[in-house]
Design a protein around this motif. Sequence first.
Motif, PDB file in Angstrom:
ATOM      1  N   VAL A 219       0.339  31.878   5.748  1.00 32.86           N
ATOM      2  CA  VAL A 219       0.081  31.274   7.056  1.00 32.86           C
ATOM      3  C   VAL A 219       0.349  32.303   8.164  1.00 32.86           C
ATOM      4  O   VAL A 219      -0.419  32.415   9.121  1.00 32.86           O
ATOM      5  CB  VAL A 219       0.944  30.017   7.254  1.00 32.86           C
ATOM      6  N   LEU A 220       1.418  33.070   8.034  1.00 31.24           N
ATOM      7  CA  LEU A 220       1.732  34.072   9.053  1.00 31.24           C
ATOM      8  C   LEU A 220       0.590  35.061   9.232  1.00 31.24           C
ATOM      9  O   LEU A 220       0.191  35.380  10.374  1.00 31.24           O
ATOM     10  CB  LEU A 220       3.022  34.810   8.675  1.00 31.24           C
ATOM     11  N   MET A 221       0.042  35.549   8.128  1.00 31.20           N
ATOM     12  CA  MET A 221      -1.036  36.532   8.238  1.00 31.20           C
ATOM     13  C   MET A 221      -2.302  35.904   8.802  1.00 31.20           C
ATOM     14  O   MET A 221      -3.023  36.533   9.577  1.00 31.20           O
ATOM     15  CB  MET A 221      -1.293  37.176   6.874  1.00 31.20           C
ATOM     16  N   ARG A 222      -2.564  34.634   8.418  1.00 28.72           N
ATOM     17  CA  ARG A 222      -3.732  33.956   8.985  1.00 28.72           C
ATOM     18  C   ARG A 222      -3.572  33.794  10.488  1.00 28.72           C
ATOM     19  O   ARG A 222      -4.539  33.920  11.251  1.00 28.72           O
ATOM     20  CB  ARG A 222      -3.902  32.577   8.333  1.00 28.72           C
ATOM     21  N   MET A 223      -2.358  33.483  10.922  1.00 26.41           N
ATOM     22  CA  MET A 223      -2.119  33.279  12.348  1.00 26.41           C
ATOM     23  C   MET A 223      -2.254  34.590  13.123  1.00 26.41           C
ATOM     24  O   MET A 223      -2.699  34.607  14.268  1.00 26.41           O
ATOM     25  CB  MET A 223      -0.737  32.669  12.575  1.00 26.41           C
ATOM     26  N   ALA A 224      -1.860  35.693  12.489  1.00 23.97           N
ATOM     27  CA  ALA A 224      -2.058  36.991  13.131  1.00 23.97           C
ATOM     28  C   ALA A 224      -3.541  37.281  13.271  1.00 23.97           C
ATOM     29  O   ALA A 224      -3.999  37.775  14.313  1.00 23.97           O
ATOM     30  CB  ALA A 224      -1.359  38.080  12.324  1.00 23.97           C
ATOM     31  N   GLY A 225      -4.309  36.957  12.228  1.00 23.42           N
ATOM     32  CA  GLY A 225      -5.747  37.178  12.290  1.00 23.42           C
ATOM     33  C   GLY A 225      -6.427  36.301  13.324  1.00 23.42           C
ATOM     34  O   GLY A 225      -7.437  36.693  13.917  1.00 23.42           O
ATOM     35  N   ALA A 226      -5.870  35.098  13.549  1.00 17.68           N
ATOM     36  CA  ALA A 226      -6.460  34.184  14.525  1.00 17.68           C
ATOM     37  C   ALA A 226      -5.979  34.458  15.938  1.00 17.68           C
ATOM     38  O   ALA A 226      -6.438  33.804  16.887  1.00 17.68           O
ATOM     39  CB  ALA A 226      -6.143  32.741  14.140  1.00 17.68           C
ATOM     40  N   GLY A 227      -5.035  35.399  16.084  1.00 19.51           N
ATOM     41  CA  GLY A 227      -4.543  35.732  17.408  1.00 19.51           C
ATOM     42  C   GLY A 227      -3.481  34.787  17.938  1.00 19.51           C
ATOM     43  O   GLY A 227      -3.115  34.861  19.120  1.00 19.51           O
ATOM     44  N   VAL A 228      -2.951  33.907  17.077  1.00 20.16           N
ATOM     45  CA  VAL A 228      -1.895  32.985  17.520  1.00 20.16           C
ATOM     46  C   VAL A 228      -0.585  33.740  17.710  1.00 20.16           C
ATOM     47  O   VAL A 228       0.177  33.472  18.636  1.00 20.16           O
ATOM     48  CB  VAL A 228      -1.731  31.830  16.509  1.00 20.16           C
ATOM     49  N   ILE A 229      -0.318  34.685  16.815  1.00 17.32           N
ATOM     50  CA  ILE A 229       0.852  35.553  16.937  1.00 17.32           C
ATOM     51  C   ILE A 229       0.387  36.988  16.732  1.00 17.32           C
ATOM     52  O   ILE A 229      -0.736  37.235  16.252  1.00 17.32           O
ATOM     53  CB  ILE A 229       1.950  35.198  15.906  1.00 17.32           C
ATOM     54  N   THR A 230       1.246  37.924  17.063  1.00 15.74           N
ATOM     55  CA  THR A 230       0.896  39.325  16.861  1.00 15.74           C
ATOM     56  C   THR A 230       1.124  39.721  15.405  1.00 15.74           C
ATOM     57  O   THR A 230       1.869  39.054  14.665  1.00 15.74           O
ATOM     58  CB  THR A 230       1.745  40.229  17.765  1.00 15.74           C
ATOM     59  N   LEU A 231       0.482  40.788  15.007  1.00 18.86           N
ATOM     60  CA  LEU A 231       0.669  41.297  13.653  1.00 18.86           C
ATOM     61  C   LEU A 231       2.122  41.712  13.443  1.00 18.86           C
ATOM     62  O   LEU A 231       2.677  41.517  12.350  1.00 18.86           O
ATOM     63  CB  LEU A 231      -0.267  42.486  13.406  1.00 18.86           C
ATOM     64  N   GLU A 232       2.752  42.243  14.481  1.00 22.25           N
ATOM     65  CA  GLU A 232       4.157  42.642  14.370  1.00 22.25           C
ATOM     66  C   GLU A 232       5.045  41.429  14.105  1.00 22.25           C
ATOM     67  O   GLU A 232       5.956  41.474  13.263  1.00 22.25           O
ATOM     68  CB  GLU A 232       4.610  43.356  15.650  1.00 22.25           C
ATOM     69  N   ASP A 233       4.754  40.320  14.819  1.00 23.39           N
ATOM     70  CA  ASP A 233       5.543  39.102  14.601  1.00 23.39           C
ATOM     71  C   ASP A 233       5.318  38.551  13.195  1.00 23.39           C
ATOM     72  O   ASP A 233       6.251  38.048  12.556  1.00 23.39           O
ATOM     73  CB  ASP A 233       5.180  38.039  15.636  1.00 23.39           C
ATOM     74  N   ALA A 234       4.091  38.662  12.710  1.00 23.37           N
ATOM     75  CA  ALA A 234       3.792  38.171  11.368  1.00 23.37           C
ATOM     76  C   ALA A 234       4.546  38.977  10.318  1.00 23.37           C
ATOM     77  O   ALA A 234       5.145  38.412   9.393  1.00 23.37           O
ATOM     78  CB  ALA A 234       2.291  38.230  11.109  1.00 23.37           C
ATOM     79  N   ARG A 235       4.525  40.277  10.450  1.00 18.79           N
ATOM     80  CA  ARG A 235       5.218  41.124   9.475  1.00 18.79           C
ATOM     81  C   ARG A 235       6.736  40.936   9.564  1.00 18.79           C
ATOM     82  O   ARG A 235       7.432  40.930   8.549  1.00 18.79           O
ATOM     83  CB  ARG A 235       4.841  42.583   9.706  1.00 18.79           C
ATOM     84  N   ALA A 236       7.239  40.786  10.788  1.00 10.44           N
ATOM     85  CA  ALA A 236       8.675  40.531  10.937  1.00 10.44           C
ATOM     86  C   ALA A 236       9.048  39.193  10.316  1.00 10.44           C
ATOM     87  O   ALA A 236      10.094  39.058   9.672  1.00 10.44           O
ATOM     88  CB  ALA A 236       9.054  40.560  12.417  1.00 10.44           C
ATOM     89  N   GLY A 237       8.183  38.191  10.491  1.00 12.66           N
ATOM     90  CA  GLY A 237       8.446  36.881   9.910  1.00 12.66           C
ATOM     91  C   GLY A 237       8.487  36.915   8.400  1.00 12.66           C
ATOM     92  O   GLY A 237       9.252  36.174   7.768  1.00 12.66           O
ATOM     93  N   GLN A 238       7.670  37.780   7.795  1.00 11.47           N
ATOM     94  CA  GLN A 238       7.655  37.886   6.338  1.00 11.47           C
ATOM     95  C   GLN A 238       8.958  38.462   5.793  1.00 11.47           C
ATOM     96  O   GLN A 238       9.276  38.266   4.620  1.00 11.47           O
ATOM     97  CB  GLN A 238       6.471  38.748   5.888  1.00 11.47           C
ATOM     98  N   THR A 239       9.704  39.154   6.636  1.00  9.29           N
ATOM     99  CA  THR A 239      10.993  39.704   6.184  1.00  9.29           C
ATOM    100  C   THR A 239      12.137  38.700   6.348  1.00  9.29           C
ATOM    101  O   THR A 239      13.228  38.925   5.840  1.00  9.29           O
ATOM    102  CB  THR A 239      11.338  40.982   6.965  1.00  9.29           C
ATOM    103  N   ASP A 240      11.883  37.610   7.091  1.00 11.06           N
ATOM    104  CA  ASP A 240      12.924  36.591   7.237  1.00 11.06           C
ATOM    105  C   ASP A 240      13.179  35.918   5.900  1.00 11.06           C
ATOM    106  O   ASP A 240      12.229  35.619   5.149  1.00 11.06           O
ATOM    107  CB  ASP A 240      12.500  35.522   8.251  1.00 11.06           C
ATOM    108  N   PRO A 241      14.441  35.644   5.566  1.00 10.22           N
ATOM    109  CA  PRO A 241      14.704  34.929   4.310  1.00 10.22           C
ATOM    110  C   PRO A 241      14.151  33.516   4.367  1.00 10.22           C
ATOM    111  O   PRO A 241      14.280  32.822   5.376  1.00 10.22           O
ATOM    112  CB  PRO A 241      16.237  34.928   4.225  1.00 10.22           C
ATOM    113  N   ALA A 242      13.500  33.121   3.293  1.00 14.55           N
ATOM    114  CA  ALA A 242      12.956  31.766   3.206  1.00 14.55           C
ATOM    115  C   ALA A 242      14.046  30.824   2.707  1.00 14.55           C
ATOM    116  O   ALA A 242      14.912  31.224   1.928  1.00 14.55           O
ATOM    117  CB  ALA A 242      11.751  31.727   2.270  1.00 14.55           C
TER     118      ALA A 242
END
Length: 670
Positions: A219-242
Motif C-alpha cells: 500500500v505504501l508503494m502504491r500511495m507513493a505512485g499515486a502521489g498521496v505520499i512521497t517516495l521518501e515517506d513510503a520507504r521510511a514507512g517500510q522500515t517502521d516495525p509492523a
Amino acid sequence: MRRLVALVLVLWSAAFARDGLERYIAETKLPVLVHATASEVRDRNGDLLRAYTIDDGLWRMALSADQVDPLFYDMLIAYEDKRFWDHNGVDPRATLRAAWQAIRHGGIVSGASTLTMQVARLLEDGTTGQWRGKLRQMRLALALESHLSKAQILDLYLQLAPYGGNVEGLRAASLVWLGKEPRRLTPAEAALLVALPQAPESRRPDRHPEAARIARDRVLMRMAGAGVITLEDARAGQTDPAPSGRHPMPQIAPHMADRAIARAPGRHDLTLDRSLQSAMEDLARTYMTGRDPRLSLAIILADIESAEILASVGSPDYTAVQGQGFVDMTQAQRSPGSTLKPLIYGLAFDRALAHPETLILDTPVQFGTYAPQNFDGVFRGELSVRRALQLSLNIPVIRLTEALGPAHIMSALRRAGVNPGLQGGAPGLALSLGGVGVTLEEMVQLYGALARGGQAKPLLWHKGDEATPLVAILSRASAWQVGNVLAGLPPPPQAGPPGRVAYKTGTSYGHRDAWALGWNGRFVAGVWIGRPDGTPVPGAFGGELAAPMLFEVLGRADTRPAPLPPPPPETLLVPRAGLPGHLQRFGPREVAPVLQLTFPPQGAQLAAGGAIPVKLRGGTPPYTLLADGAVVASNLRGIEFLAPLDGLGFTTLSVIDAKGKSGRVSIELR
C-alpha cells in the motif's frame, strides 16, 4: 423519416430503461444501517478510559470523521476507489475493465468493487467473488447512494470494515493493532489500516505479522505512485516495525467506568483526568507491591473549588482475587477512626465552646457507663485544644462531643452530604471516635468542605450531573482554624517541608481501616487501606500506612502546590491570655479524681521473682512508683504498668501523681 423514428425509439428505450432502473433501485430493500457500538467511558478531555464489547463479543466502536487522520481517507480512496466521489455507487469503467479481463482470462482477474459496493457487502455479509453476489451488491450500492451522502457511506465503511478476529471498524482496529486512536497516524500506520480489511484473517498482525507487513508495504508503494505520499515517506514507512500482537483495550478507572455504565449503556463523559487517573493507579500498584495480597487500597483526588473528582482508584488491582479487587472501596462504608475529629473541633469553635489555644483536660472521665481511653492508654493532663487535636487524643474530643451533642454532629455530617451508617439506635459519644459507617468518597467530600472555608458541596464525577448549591457547615474562621491546626502536624518522612498540607489520619477499632485525608491549596484527597472483608490488619496505623500515600497523591497531582489560604479577616488570632475568659479553659476547672491503687489489692499475697502488675485509677500523670519509700519507676503516664520488685516479705507500694496526691497498698511477696 426512418432516421427520425429510429431516434425516437432509441430515446424512448433509454428513457424506459432509465425509469425502470430508477424503479428497480427505489424498490431495493435497504438492510439495517444503524449498528450497535461499544459502550465507552471517557475522561474530562474526551480521552478513552474504558470500553465494553457489544453483545456478540465484537469490538465495534463509534467513530466520527473528525476522529480520523485525513491521510487515512486519502490512502483509502486512492487504493480502493479513486473515483469514489464521482460515481453513483458503481464505477462503469472499473466494471467494464473487470468484465473484459474475466472474458479474456476465463475468470476474475481484478475487482470492480467500489467502496459503496463493499459497504453493501458488509451490510448484508454477502459473497465477494460470485457474479450473483456482485449484481446484488451493485443494486444495493446504487440504492445506498440514492439515500445516503458520500460521507455517510464512508462512515459505514469505517464502522463495519473487518480487521481480524473480533475487531470491526477503523477505531477498534487502531486501538487493538496500534494501541492508539486513529486521530494521528503515520504513513505506515495508515497503510496497515487500509490493507487489513482486504484479507482480515490472513493478515492478522497477531497471527500473520509478516503478511500484514508485506500488505502494508504494498500500500505504501502504491500511495507513493499515486502521489498521496512521497517516495521518501513510503520507504521510511517500510522500515517502521509492523505490529505483531494485540494491544489491550484501555481499562482505566474500571470501577468508576462500571459505575457509569450501570446508569445506562452508551457513552459517558466523566470529570476524571486520564493522566492523573493513570498516575494514581500506577502509584497504588507500586505502593501495594510486596504487601499482604489480602489488602486493598482506595484513593480519591478532587479539585477543591469545583468539587470535581479528578482521580478515583477503587482498588490497586481490579482483577485481584485475594484482595477482592472488583470491590470499589471508595464506596464501601467503613469506620473512619479519628478522621471525624476535625469536624467536631470545628463545630466547637463555631459554638464558642473552644478555640485552638483553649486549655482542655485529658484526664480520666466517665459518662454513665462509658469511660473513654486514649489510644495509647496515657493521660496528659491539661493541654491546649490545638495540641489535643494534633495528638488525636480521644478524651478531649469526647468532652467536646458531649457538650455539642451527637445529634448536632450527625446533622452537620448530613448537611455535608455524608450519609452515616449506624448500627442500633441513636448515635452516642463514640461517634467522634469512628462509631459510624462512612465511605471514602463522603470523607473526601467532608474534607473538601473544610478546605473550602466550611462550604460543603457534593463531589462531581459525571459530567452530565448538575452542580448543587453550597451548604455552610462551618464558618470560614472555624474551618481555617481547623486547617491551620492540621497543617501544623509534621509530615511523613521524605514528604517535604511542613505547613503545605493540612491532614488527619485515622485508625479504626481493631486496626481494620487505615485512613489519611487532607488538602493543599488546590486539591483535596483521601486514602483508605484495609481488607475489604473487614478483618483486622495487625499493626496497621493511618499515620504509618496511609499518610505517606496521601502525600504521594497530592505531590503527583501538584508538583508546584499552591499555598494554603490565609486566615479570613474575622479569625481570632491571639494567645490564650488574650482570649475571652470562657475560652481560656473548656468547661469548669475540674479537680483531679482521688488517686487509687486498684491492683494489687490491699493485703494481696503475690509470687516473688518477677514484675508485679500495677493498675491505677484517678490522679494526674505523670506518676512515680515507690516500694518501701524507695523510687522504683518515675514519669509513668499509663494507668497500667509492671513494677520490678525484688526480695521476699511485706512491701508497701506507693504511687504519687503530678499534683502530689498519693495512694498506697501493702502486699506480701512469697
